[in-house]
Design a protein around this motif. Structure first.
Motif, PDB file in Angstrom:
ATOM      1  N   SER A  40       0.843  -1.192   0.000  1.00  9.68           N
ATOM      2  CA  SER A  40       0.000   0.000   0.000  1.00  9.68           C
ATOM      3  C   SER A  40       0.879   1.243   0.000  1.00  9.68           C
ATOM      4  N   ALA A  41       0.272   2.392  -0.312  1.00  4.48           N
ATOM      5  CA  ALA A  41       1.015   3.652  -0.295  1.00  4.48           C
ATOM      6  C   ALA A  41       1.556   3.934   1.109  1.00  4.48           C
ATOM      7  N   LYS A  42       0.789   3.600   2.124  1.00  3.98           N
ATOM      8  CA  LYS A  42       1.230   3.816   3.503  1.00  3.98           C
ATOM      9  C   LYS A  42       2.468   2.988   3.807  1.00  3.98           C
ATOM     10  N   GLU A  43       2.463   1.739   3.356  1.00  4.09           N
ATOM     11  CA  GLU A  43       3.622   0.868   3.578  1.00  4.09           C
ATOM     12  C   GLU A  43       4.849   1.393   2.833  1.00  4.09           C
ATOM     13  N   LEU A  44       4.657   1.840   1.586  1.00  3.73           N
ATOM     14  CA  LEU A  44       5.775   2.399   0.828  1.00  3.73           C
ATOM     15  C   LEU A  44       6.319   3.650   1.495  1.00  3.73           C
ATOM     16  N   LYS A  73       1.829   3.088  -8.510  1.00  8.70           N
ATOM     17  CA  LYS A  73       2.307   3.221  -7.144  1.00  8.70           C
ATOM     18  C   LYS A  73       2.818   4.631  -6.881  1.00  8.70           C
ATOM     19  N   LEU A  74       3.465   5.237  -7.881  1.00  5.24           N
ATOM     20  CA  LEU A  74       3.902   6.622  -7.725  1.00  5.24           C
ATOM     21  C   LEU A  74       2.713   7.541  -7.487  1.00  5.24           C
ATOM     22  N   ALA A  75       1.661   7.346  -8.262  1.00  4.36           N
ATOM     23  CA  ALA A  75       0.457   8.171  -8.114  1.00  4.36           C
ATOM     24  C   ALA A  75      -0.165   7.971  -6.734  1.00  4.36           C
ATOM     25  N   GLU A  76      -0.224   6.719  -6.275  1.00  4.90           N
ATOM     26  CA  GLU A  76      -0.786   6.436  -4.957  1.00  4.90           C
ATOM     27  C   GLU A  76       0.059   7.061  -3.851  1.00  4.90           C
ATOM     28  N   ILE A 109       2.060   9.773  -4.073  1.00  9.30           N
ATOM     29  CA  ILE A 109       1.883  11.227  -4.059  1.00  9.30           C
ATOM     30  C   ILE A 109       0.546  11.589  -3.416  1.00  9.30           C
ATOM     31  N   HIS A 110      -0.506  10.825  -3.743  1.00  6.81           N
ATOM     32  CA  HIS A 110      -1.814  11.062  -3.143  1.00  6.81           C
ATOM     33  C   HIS A 110      -1.745  10.871  -1.631  1.00  6.81           C
ATOM     34  N   TYR A 111      -0.998   9.866  -1.189  1.00  8.31           N
ATOM     35  CA  TYR A 111      -0.853   9.626   0.252  1.00  8.31           C
ATOM     36  C   TYR A 111      -0.170  10.813   0.924  1.00  8.31           C
ATOM     37  N   TYR A 112       0.888  11.340   0.300  1.00 13.73           N
ATOM     38  CA  TYR A 112       1.573  12.499   0.862  1.00 13.73           C
ATOM     39  C   TYR A 112       0.656  13.718   0.901  1.00 13.73           C
ATOM     40  N   GLN A 113      -0.212  13.849  -0.091  1.00 13.80           N
ATOM     41  CA  GLN A 113      -1.142  14.970  -0.116  1.00 13.80           C
ATOM     42  C   GLN A 113      -2.094  14.919   1.077  1.00 13.80           C
TER      43      GLN A 113
END
Length: 225
Positions: free
Chosen positions: A94-98, A135-138, A140-144
């Motif tokens: 997941s984006a959180k894990e990354l 995954k890059l898009a996810e 960046i969305h997570y950081y947002q």
């Protein structure tokens, strides 16, 4: 991003995993495909190996339990300026894990073949990220959604060259592409990126792109989508 000269004749790849026939076969294949040396690193050896070398580190997260993975996150982070790190044998993270691996520059899935692995290694050593576009898009969305990065803009000063490189970075240009467009070496670009990351308080390229898209106008830079 650590400063590693990928144009040299040899480089070192450390594969953090557990010994097995599959891993031994992979190391043998990589040895024949790349212009460097590949070595297996066991959990108990990792600190000493990282301290005495510089190169690319593949962390086989499919070979270890959750508590060991958490241990790796802590022990590897201090070496992020000395090595390039990538996750190997990764499942659908997941984006959180990354995001919990802020020093990681690449992700290889279990189903990726040898050619894909070798190509990704070459790209990372040239200063690029190796992450699936989705995954890059996810990420960046997570950081947002979880942006807690506080910058004192009154103390932030980016040189003209750093501003140029940051503008190029948000266009998804690789280090080599940035170097060619600015008539400097890839090594120089890596050095500037290291300084930029320190100034804007980010840990990786993805965070820097997100920061730039949200903050360039605040520091007097013109950003165009």
């Amino acid at each position: 991003m650590p400063i590693i000269d990928s144009t040299s004749d040899k480089y070192t790849i450390l594969l953090v995993s557990e010994p097995s026939m599959t891993i031994n076969a992979l190391i043998s294949c990589l040895d024949k495909k790349i212009k460097g040396t590949v070595a297996l690193v066991k959990k108990q050896e990792i600190g000493d190996k990282l301290a005495t070398s510089s190169g690319l580190v593949l962390v086989d997260i499919g070979a270890f339990e959750v508590d060991v993975i958490s241990y790796f996150k802590r022990i590897l982070a201090p070496f992020s300026e000395q090595h390039i790190f990538a996750l190997f044998n990764a499942h659908d993270l997941s984006a959180k894990e990354l995001a919990s691996w802020p020093f990681i520059t690449g992700v290889f899935r279990k189903e990726d073949d040898l050619e894909h692995l070798c190509h990704g290694i070459e790209k990372m050593l040239s200063g690029e990220y190796w992450l699936p576009r989705q995954k890059l898009a996810e990420l960046i969305h997570y950081y947002q959604k979880n942006n807690n990065n506080v910058i004192d803009y009154s103390k932030l000063y980016l040189t003209n060259r750093e501003q140029q490189i940051l503008r190029k970075l948000v266009t998804s240009a690789s280090n080599n592409e940035i170097a060619d467009s600015l008539f400097v070496s890839a090594h120089t670009v890596k050095s500037h990126l290291y300084n930029i990351f320190k100034k804007i308080n980010v840990k990786n390229r993805v965070q820097a792109v997100f920061w730039a898209k949200n903050n360039l106008s605040v520091v007097g830079l013109d950003y165009q989508d």
